[in-house]
Design a protein around this motif. Structure first.
Motif, PDB file in Angstrom:
ATOM      1  N   GLY A 309     -73.623 -54.334  79.120  1.00 53.48           N
ATOM      2  CA  GLY A 309     -74.458 -53.874  80.228  1.00 53.48           C
ATOM      3  C   GLY A 309     -75.896 -53.562  79.852  1.00 53.48           C
ATOM      4  N   ARG A 310     -76.251 -53.703  78.595  1.00 47.85           N
ATOM      5  CA  ARG A 310     -77.622 -53.391  78.156  1.00 47.85           C
ATOM      6  C   ARG A 310     -78.533 -54.603  78.371  1.00 47.85           C
ATOM      7  NH1 ARG A 310     -75.994 -51.295  72.218  1.00 47.85           N
ATOM      8  NH2 ARG A 310     -74.699 -53.184  72.447  1.00 47.85           N
ATOM      9  N   PRO A 311     -79.763 -54.369  78.844  1.00 44.13           N
ATOM     10  CA  PRO A 311     -80.699 -55.487  79.076  1.00 44.13           C
ATOM     11  C   PRO A 311     -81.077 -56.175  77.757  1.00 44.13           C
ATOM     12  CG  PRO A 311     -81.448 -53.483  80.190  1.00 44.13           C
ATOM     13  CD  PRO A 311     -80.339 -53.067  79.266  1.00 44.13           C
ATOM     14  N   VAL A 312     -81.206 -57.487  77.819  1.00 47.10           N
ATOM     15  CA  VAL A 312     -81.623 -58.272  76.656  1.00 47.10           C
ATOM     16  C   VAL A 312     -83.152 -58.291  76.584  1.00 47.10           C
ATOM     17  CG1 VAL A 312     -81.623 -60.553  75.574  1.00 47.10           C
ATOM     18  CG2 VAL A 312     -79.564 -59.714  76.734  1.00 47.10           C
ATOM     19  N   ILE A 313     -83.701 -57.889  75.445  1.00 48.16           N
ATOM     20  CA  ILE A 313     -85.157 -57.938  75.242  1.00 48.16           C
ATOM     21  C   ILE A 313     -85.574 -59.332  74.804  1.00 48.16           C
ATOM     22  CG2 ILE A 313     -87.079 -57.011  73.907  1.00 48.16           C
ATOM     23  CD1 ILE A 313     -85.520 -54.394  73.671  1.00 48.16           C
ATOM     24  N   LYS A 314     -84.917 -59.826  73.761  1.00 42.31           N
ATOM     25  CA  LYS A 314     -85.197 -61.183  73.294  1.00 42.31           C
ATOM     26  C   LYS A 314     -84.071 -61.637  72.364  1.00 42.31           C
ATOM     27  CE  LYS A 314     -88.025 -59.836  69.291  1.00 42.31           C
ATOM     28  NZ  LYS A 314     -89.304 -60.047  68.566  1.00 42.31           N
ATOM     29  N   ILE A 315     -84.007 -62.962  72.175  1.00 43.48           N
ATOM     30  CA  ILE A 315     -83.054 -63.560  71.238  1.00 43.48           C
ATOM     31  C   ILE A 315     -83.850 -64.471  70.314  1.00 43.48           C
ATOM     32  CG2 ILE A 315     -81.000 -65.014  70.992  1.00 43.48           C
ATOM     33  CD1 ILE A 315     -80.289 -64.271  73.885  1.00 43.48           C
ATOM     34  N   GLU A 316     -83.589 -64.390  69.020  1.00 46.89           N
ATOM     35  CA  GLU A 316     -84.281 -65.221  68.043  1.00 46.89           C
ATOM     36  C   GLU A 316     -83.273 -65.989  67.194  1.00 46.89           C
ATOM     37  OE1 GLU A 316     -88.426 -62.815  67.163  1.00 46.89           O
ATOM     38  OE2 GLU A 316     -86.698 -62.472  65.846  1.00 46.89           O
ATOM     39  N   GLU A 317     -83.601 -67.242  66.932  1.00 40.92           N
ATOM     40  CA  GLU A 317     -82.831 -68.037  65.990  1.00 40.92           C
ATOM     41  C   GLU A 317     -83.472 -67.890  64.616  1.00 40.92           C
ATOM     42  OE1 GLU A 317     -80.801 -72.477  65.674  1.00 40.92           O
ATOM     43  OE2 GLU A 317     -82.361 -72.069  67.170  1.00 40.92           O
ATOM     44  N   VAL A 318     -82.672 -67.599  63.612  1.00 43.70           N
ATOM     45  CA  VAL A 318     -83.201 -67.264  62.290  1.00 43.70           C
ATOM     46  C   VAL A 318     -82.661 -68.237  61.244  1.00 43.70           C
ATOM     47  CG1 VAL A 318     -83.439 -65.453  60.545  1.00 43.70           C
ATOM     48  CG2 VAL A 318     -83.270 -64.827  62.968  1.00 43.70           C
ATOM     49  N   HIS A 324     -78.031 -69.152  58.456  1.00 44.39           N
ATOM     50  CA  HIS A 324     -78.500 -69.491  59.789  1.00 44.39           C
ATOM     51  C   HIS A 324     -77.754 -68.598  60.779  1.00 44.39           C
ATOM     52  CE1 HIS A 324     -78.248 -72.226  63.510  1.00 44.39           C
ATOM     53  NE2 HIS A 324     -79.416 -71.600  63.536  1.00 44.39           N
ATOM     54  N   TYR A 325     -78.486 -67.818  61.535  1.00 42.86           N
ATOM     55  CA  TYR A 325     -77.854 -66.898  62.476  1.00 42.86           C
ATOM     56  C   TYR A 325     -78.823 -66.582  63.619  1.00 42.86           C
ATOM     57  CZ  TYR A 325     -80.604 -63.428  59.850  1.00 42.86           C
ATOM     58  OH  TYR A 325     -81.625 -62.741  59.244  1.00 42.86           O
ATOM     59  N   TYR A 326     -78.362 -65.741  64.547  1.00 44.29           N
ATOM     60  CA  TYR A 326     -79.168 -65.349  65.707  1.00 44.29           C
ATOM     61  C   TYR A 326     -79.315 -63.824  65.722  1.00 44.29           C
ATOM     62  CZ  TYR A 326     -78.054 -70.066  67.285  1.00 44.29           C
ATOM     63  OH  TYR A 326     -77.912 -71.417  67.373  1.00 44.29           O
ATOM     64  N   GLU A 327     -80.473 -63.359  66.179  1.00 44.80           N
ATOM     65  CA  GLU A 327     -80.695 -61.921  66.343  1.00 44.80           C
ATOM     66  C   GLU A 327     -80.803 -61.600  67.830  1.00 44.80           C
ATOM     67  OE1 GLU A 327     -84.121 -60.700  64.115  1.00 44.80           O
ATOM     68  OE2 GLU A 327     -82.972 -60.369  62.285  1.00 44.80           O
ATOM     69  N   LEU A 328     -79.966 -60.687  68.271  1.00 45.57           N
ATOM     70  CA  LEU A 328     -79.954 -60.255  69.664  1.00 45.57           C
ATOM     71  C   LEU A 328     -80.602 -58.877  69.742  1.00 45.57           C
ATOM     72  CD1 LEU A 328     -78.981 -60.470  72.648  1.00 45.57           C
ATOM     73  CD2 LEU A 328     -76.816 -59.451  71.870  1.00 45.57           C
ATOM     74  N   TYR A 329     -81.693 -58.767  70.498  1.00 44.35           N
ATOM     75  CA  TYR A 329     -82.392 -57.486  70.666  1.00 44.35           C
ATOM     76  C   TYR A 329     -82.067 -56.929  72.050  1.00 44.35           C
ATOM     77  CZ  TYR A 329     -85.139 -58.628  66.511  1.00 44.35           C
ATOM     78  OH  TYR A 329     -85.534 -58.927  65.217  1.00 44.35           O
ATOM     79  N   LEU A 330     -81.571 -55.683  72.074  1.00 40.63           N
ATOM     80  CA  LEU A 330     -81.140 -55.058  73.315  1.00 40.63           C
ATOM     81  C   LEU A 330     -81.894 -53.754  73.561  1.00 40.63           C
ATOM     82  CD1 LEU A 330     -77.310 -55.501  72.707  1.00 40.63           C
ATOM     83  CD2 LEU A 330     -78.726 -56.884  74.260  1.00 40.63           C
ATOM     84  N   ASN A 331     -82.008 -53.420  74.850  1.00 42.59           N
ATOM     85  CA  ASN A 331     -82.598 -52.136  75.248  1.00 42.59           C
ATOM     86  C   ASN A 331     -81.453 -51.152  75.482  1.00 42.59           C
ATOM     87  OD1 ASN A 331     -83.779 -49.920  76.494  1.00 42.59           O
ATOM     88  ND2 ASN A 331     -85.151 -51.152  77.771  1.00 42.59           N
ATOM     89  N   ASP A 332     -81.263 -50.223  74.520  1.00 45.15           N
ATOM     90  CA  ASP A 332     -80.173 -49.251  74.591  1.00 45.15           C
ATOM     91  C   ASP A 332     -80.748 -47.888  74.983  1.00 45.15           C
ATOM     92  OD1 ASP A 332     -77.844 -47.867  74.432  1.00 45.15           O
ATOM     93  OD2 ASP A 332     -77.580 -48.102  72.276  1.00 45.15           O
ATOM     94  N   GLN A 333     -80.867 -47.680  76.309  1.00 39.67           N
ATOM     95  CA  GLN A 333     -81.403 -46.416  76.846  1.00 39.67           C
ATOM     96  C   GLN A 333     -82.773 -46.084  76.227  1.00 39.67           C
ATOM     97  OE1 GLN A 333     -78.378 -43.426  76.211  1.00 39.67           O
ATOM     98  NE2 GLN A 333     -77.001 -44.308  77.763  1.00 39.67           N
ATOM     99  N   GLY A 334     -83.644 -47.095  76.227  1.00 42.74           N
ATOM    100  CA  GLY A 334     -84.999 -46.880  75.734  1.00 42.74           C
ATOM    101  C   GLY A 334     -85.190 -47.196  74.265  1.00 42.74           C
ATOM    102  N   ARG A 335     -84.097 -47.344  73.525  1.00 44.12           N
ATOM    103  CA  ARG A 335     -84.199 -47.692  72.104  1.00 44.12           C
ATOM    104  C   ARG A 335     -83.926 -49.187  71.928  1.00 44.12           C
ATOM    105  NH1 ARG A 335     -80.650 -46.293  68.837  1.00 44.12           N
ATOM    106  NH2 ARG A 335     -78.967 -45.919  70.349  1.00 44.12           N
ATOM    107  N   VAL A 336     -84.654 -49.777  70.993  1.00 40.12           N
ATOM    108  CA  VAL A 336     -84.447 -51.197  70.692  1.00 40.12           C
ATOM    109  C   VAL A 336     -83.446 -51.315  69.552  1.00 40.12           C
ATOM    110  CG1 VAL A 336     -85.517 -53.354  69.928  1.00 40.12           C
ATOM    111  CG2 VAL A 336     -86.799 -51.780  71.408  1.00 40.12           C
TER     112      VAL A 336
END
Length: 343
Positions: A309-318, A324-336
């Motif tokens: 249920g947390r909003p996605v800020i961005k996704i990066e392929e690394v 080789h992997y992906y980074e998922l950045y989420l907004n967790d109640q104001g914290r990244v």
């Protein structure tokens, strides 16, 4: 006022070109870019440089090394045909960036403590000289003028001061007329291009005639040093102008940021970006933003479970060394917060 600026710049550029073995075309590229569309610049420049070539050949015709010309021209003709044809499909600004970097590499020649002296003529086969001619013609067809790029070749072959000027003119004369015919057929020789080219042509003839006597009193070592200096100067002008233009047209730019013990270098091109991340304790990593919909189905499913249920800020392929992997950045109640997802 624009054409007056072009005339003054052309007089200075062709004056330097005569006493250094070339470089006027490369110096004028950024000047003409200010008054003409990018696609019309090679055509206008060719009008002026063709006139300059004719005047140089008339003044130095007795010094032409025809052995070089007979080997150079057969390869240059198909090269210029291909370069001029591709001009409608390729952006010459990217090529100018690489040419500018190559020319700047001649800075090491200027830092030599010993004077540059003439060398014995180096043997060169038909295949080698025709290959150099093809490359020269191809680059010339795309940008309008790159003769100075090959000054090292003329110096290495052992040509004297007057021979460099005369042989270059003989090598390039036919190419200029072929380019003019091609640019005309492709509709690139517009009214403004003809006007700017005519201004450059008048300036070229005046500058060549005025500096002819200076060449005869110029020592060979000084001529070579001036040639390398013209390469470096042309490279700086070309690289700066091309980078400035690409920043405007293609959003080509880069930035750096220091985040704790991480150094991030990010480059943008049009709507895309790429980040190089350097950490003290880890191997370098290349990161690129990517949309969720473009990820493999199993990775999408994993990320949706991790969202909670947390909003996605961005996704990066690394990409990292052996990783080789992906980074998922989420907004967790104001914290990244970030989560690594291995495919």
């Amino acid at each position: 006022m624009g054409l007056v600026f072009v005339f003054v710049a052309a007089v200075l550029a062709f004056g330097l070109s005569t006493v250094s073995g070339g470089g006027a075309g490369l110096l004028l590229l950024p000047v003409l870019t200010r008054v003409l569309p990018t696609a019309a610049v090679p055509a206008a420049l060719t009008v002026g440089t063709a006139t300059s070539t004719v005047s140089k050949l008339a003044l130095f015709r007795r010094h032409v090394n025809w052995a070089v010309t007979r080997r150079f021209v057969p390869g240059a003709v198909p090269g210029v045909l291909l370069g001029a044809y591709l001009l409608k499909y390729l952006n010459p600004l990217y090529l100018e960036v690489f040419i500018g970097l190559f020319l700047l590499s001649n800075l090491t020649m200027l830092r030599r403590s010993a004077p540059v002296t003439a060398v014995e003529p180096a043997p060169a086969s038909w295949l080698k000289l025709s290959g150099i001619g093809f490359l020269a013609g191809f680059l010339s067809g795309l940008t309008g003028a790159v003769g100075l790029v090959f000054n090292k070749f003329y110096f290495h072959y052992g040509l004297s001061r007057d021979q460099v000027i005369a042989t270059r003119a003989a090598n390039e004369l036919l190419l200029h007329f072929i380019k003019l015919a091609l640019y005309l057929s492709l509709g690139l020789l517009t009214g403004p291009a003809w006007q700017a080219g005519a201004v450059v042509a008048v300036a070229a003839v005046a500058a060549t005639a005025a500096t002819k006597r200076i060449v005869h009193y110029l020592p060979e070592a000084a001529f070579r040093r001036l040639g390398y200096a013209a390469m470096v100067l042309s490279g700086g002008f070309m690289l700066t102008a091309a980078a400035t233009e690409l920043r405007t047209t293609d959003n080509l730019r880069a930035s750096t940021a220091l985040l704790g013990d991480e150094l991030e270098v990010t480059g943008w091109w049009r709507s895309r970006s790429l980040t190089l991340e350097l950490e003290l304790d880890e191997s370098p990593a290349i990161e690129q933003p990517v949309a969720l919909a473009r990820l493999p189905a199993p990775v999408q499913a994993t990320m949706r479970r991790l969202q909670q249920g947390r909003p996605v800020i961005k996704i990066e392929e690394v990409w990292q060394l052996n990783q080789h992997y992906y980074e998922l950045y989420l907004n967790d109640q104001g914290r990244v917060v970030s989560v690594d997802v291995v495919p």
